[in-house]
Design an enzyme around this catalytic site. Structure first.
Site, PDB file in Angstrom:
ATOM      1  N   SER A  18       0.807  -1.378  -0.044  1.00 35.44           N
ATOM      2  CA  SER A  18       0.115   0.116  -0.039  1.00 35.44           C
ATOM      3  C   SER A  18       0.899   1.438  -0.168  1.00 35.44           C
ATOM      4  O   SER A  18       0.677   2.261  -0.732  1.00 35.44           O
ATOM      5  CB  SER A  18      -0.914  -0.076   1.180  1.00 35.44           C
ATOM      6  OG  SER A  18      -2.147  -1.044   0.904  1.00 35.44           O
ATOM      7  N   THR A  66      -6.125  -3.591   6.943  1.00 32.98           N
ATOM      8  CA  THR A  66      -6.014  -4.982   6.730  1.00 32.98           C
ATOM      9  C   THR A  66      -6.444  -5.604   7.922  1.00 32.98           C
ATOM     10  O   THR A  66      -6.516  -5.078   9.115  1.00 32.98           O
ATOM     11  CB  THR A  66      -4.695  -5.209   6.171  1.00 32.98           C
ATOM     12  OG1 THR A  66      -3.596  -5.057   7.209  1.00 32.98           O
ATOM     13  CG2 THR A  66      -4.286  -4.214   5.047  1.00 32.98           C
ATOM     14  N   LYS A  70     -10.404  -5.115  10.440  1.00 29.99           N
ATOM     15  CA  LYS A  70     -11.477  -4.401   9.430  1.00 29.99           C
ATOM     16  C   LYS A  70     -12.929  -4.384  10.164  1.00 29.99           C
ATOM     17  O   LYS A  70     -13.671  -3.623   9.879  1.00 29.99           O
ATOM     18  CB  LYS A  70     -11.665  -5.322   8.135  1.00 29.99           C
ATOM     19  CG  LYS A  70     -10.450  -5.294   7.070  1.00 29.99           C
ATOM     20  CD  LYS A  70     -10.832  -6.140   6.043  1.00 29.99           C
ATOM     21  CE  LYS A  70      -9.646  -5.846   4.951  1.00 29.99           C
ATOM     22  NZ  LYS A  70      -9.939  -6.625   3.641  1.00 29.99           N
ATOM     23  N   ASN A  91     -12.275  -1.327   5.213  1.00 29.80           N
ATOM     24  CA  ASN A  91     -10.805  -1.317   4.869  1.00 29.80           C
ATOM     25  C   ASN A  91     -10.323  -0.033   4.759  1.00 29.80           C
ATOM     26  O   ASN A  91      -9.234   0.348   4.295  1.00 29.80           O
ATOM     27  CB  ASN A  91     -10.448  -2.073   3.691  1.00 29.80           C
ATOM     28  CG  ASN A  91     -10.810  -1.459   2.265  1.00 29.80           C
ATOM     29  OD1 ASN A  91     -11.800  -0.189   2.409  1.00 29.80           O
ATOM     30  ND2 ASN A  91     -10.215  -1.594   1.162  1.00 29.80           N
ATOM     31  N   ARG A 154     -14.075 -24.438   4.577  1.00 29.38           N
ATOM     32  CA  ARG A 154     -13.705 -25.850   5.507  1.00 29.38           C
ATOM     33  C   ARG A 154     -14.590 -26.459   6.397  1.00 29.38           C
ATOM     34  O   ARG A 154     -14.661 -27.503   6.439  1.00 29.38           O
ATOM     35  CB  ARG A 154     -12.172 -25.678   6.016  1.00 29.38           C
ATOM     36  CG  ARG A 154     -11.267 -25.170   5.009  1.00 29.38           C
ATOM     37  CD  ARG A 154      -9.740 -25.288   5.684  1.00 29.38           C
ATOM     38  NE  ARG A 154      -8.810 -24.703   4.857  1.00 29.38           N
ATOM     39  CZ  ARG A 154      -8.441 -25.259   3.853  1.00 29.38           C
ATOM     40  NH1 ARG A 154      -8.396 -26.831   3.621  1.00 29.38           N
ATOM     41  NH2 ARG A 154      -7.584 -24.815   3.158  1.00 29.38           N
ATOM     42  N   ARG A 158     -19.124 -18.366   8.004  1.00 28.65           N
ATOM     43  CA  ARG A 158     -19.235 -17.390   9.174  1.00 28.65           C
ATOM     44  C   ARG A 158     -20.695 -16.746   9.047  1.00 28.65           C
ATOM     45  O   ARG A 158     -21.341 -16.593   7.969  1.00 28.65           O
ATOM     46  CB  ARG A 158     -18.270 -16.349   8.957  1.00 28.65           C
ATOM     47  CG  ARG A 158     -16.909 -16.987   9.213  1.00 28.65           C
ATOM     48  CD  ARG A 158     -15.762 -16.121   8.940  1.00 28.65           C
ATOM     49  NE  ARG A 158     -14.208 -16.498   9.155  1.00 28.65           N
ATOM     50  CZ  ARG A 158     -13.389 -15.868   9.246  1.00 28.65           C
ATOM     51  NH1 ARG A 158     -13.361 -14.686   9.451  1.00 28.65           N
ATOM     52  NH2 ARG A 158     -12.203 -16.536   9.105  1.00 28.65           N
ATOM     53  N   TYR A 230      -1.323 -11.418  -3.345  1.00 31.74           N
ATOM     54  CA  TYR A 230      -0.464 -10.901  -4.153  1.00 31.74           C
ATOM     55  C   TYR A 230       1.075 -10.883  -3.720  1.00 31.74           C
ATOM     56  O   TYR A 230       2.173 -10.961  -4.573  1.00 31.74           O
ATOM     57  CB  TYR A 230      -0.770  -9.399  -4.431  1.00 31.74           C
ATOM     58  CG  TYR A 230      -0.396  -8.606  -3.056  1.00 31.74           C
ATOM     59  CD1 TYR A 230       0.792  -7.922  -2.836  1.00 31.74           C
ATOM     60  CD2 TYR A 230      -1.602  -8.207  -2.276  1.00 31.74           C
ATOM     61  CE1 TYR A 230       0.995  -7.134  -1.802  1.00 31.74           C
ATOM     62  CE2 TYR A 230      -1.441  -7.322  -1.386  1.00 31.74           C
ATOM     63  CZ  TYR A 230      -0.079  -6.813  -1.134  1.00 31.74           C
ATOM     64  OH  TYR A 230      -0.058  -6.284   0.063  1.00 31.74           O
TER      65      TYR A 230
END
Length: 291
Positions: A18, A66, A70, A91, A154, A158, A230
């Site tokens: 960022s 981040t 959040k 964010n 998994r 939520r 990324y």
């Protein structure tokens, strides 16, 4: 002399690009006196977000937020955009006289990344994960007309994500999210093949792809994969999808476009997207060569 300060808060935050994006924007816009730094906040043993924000001086104009901050960012704000409230996470925090306003530009980053990849109206999609970024993905997909979404998880979806899926009409006949188990690589492979768009919101290091038993013969030639990661690119999931014919979009594209929206919120100026893209490409170097 510094006149405006901004930064990114998270844990971990050392890898964040960022600062590269925001500083490039300030330079292109001629905003001298503006600074942008990283701050490790919210992790175990770290300062919590509320305490950090309460100690900031009047020269602070904005924060990029981040994980794991959040949801706390939304809670401490005096106001929030409808998008942030709908997703249940922020964010971005932007300073105004009476406090901080919460926003969420992640859906904007996802939408712009998919549009640049040639995606138009989406009928069916898969979202891997069910956290705050997954909710941003659902919100973005809804903006592209999608209502058929399978959540690959998994365990259980939520509750906030299940609630958003219901609000957006992305549920089965009983009002429940349609799910596929990440522990069943064959089922995930088939779900991806049946979808125009796949968005992975799972963190770096998630053991997905051919190494985890995903079917290497899956036909993904009509599928676009956006992997929010990324760092450590390409991910195993990106390698698998690319080998199966998918158009693979790295998380750096999402990062670029969500940051551009943040720059506009913090500065009140149009973001210099191409200058920001050039700085990001230089910072990443050859890591995106497998795109």
């Amino acid at each position: 002399m510094l006149t405006h300060r901004a930064g990114v808060v998270g844990a971990p935050v050392e890898h964040s690009l960022s600062p590269v994006l925001h500083r490039a924007a300030y330079a292109a816009l001629g905003l001298t006196g503006w600074s942008y730094e990283r701050f490790r906040i919210g992790g175990e043993g770290d300062l919590d977000l509320r305490t950090f924000v309460e100690d900031l001086g009047g020269d602070w104009v904005g924060l990029s937020v981040t994980m794991p901050n959040k949801e706390p960012a939304l809670e401490l704000a005096v106001a929030a955009t409808e998008q942030a409230r709908r997703i249940g996470a922020a964010n971005t925090l932007v300073r105004r006289e009476d406090g901080w306003v919460a926003a969420n530009t992640d859906p904007d980053g996802i939408v712009e990344s998919l549009l640049e990849a040639g995606v138009g109206t989406v009928r069916r999609a898969v979202v891997l994960g069910s956290g705050a970024t997954a909710r941003s993905a659902l919100d973005a997909l809804a903006r592209l007309g999608c209502r058929e979404v399978r959540l690959a998880v998994r365990g259980e979806v939520r509750p906030p994500t299940a609630a958003l899926a219901a609000r957006l009409g992305m549920t089965d006949g009983r009002g429940e999210p349609v799910t596929v188990r990440l522990g069943d690589p064959g089922a995930v492979s088939r779900a991806c093949a049946e979808s125009a768009v796949v968005v992975s919101t799972l963190p770096a290091g998630s053991p997905l792809g051919a190494e985890a038993g995903f079917d290497p013969e899956t036909d993904l030639t009509s599928t676009v994969l956006l992997d929010a990661v990324y760092a450590d690119w390409p991910t195993p999931l990106a390698r698998w999808a690319g080998a199966c014919g998918a158009r693979v979009v790295p998380g750096s594209e999402m990062l670029l476009h969500q940051a551009a929206a943040q720059v506009e919120l913090m500065t009140g100026r149009s973001a210099p997207v191409e200058a920001m893209r050039a700085a990001l490409t230089e910072a990443l170097g050859s890591r995106l060569s497998c795109r």
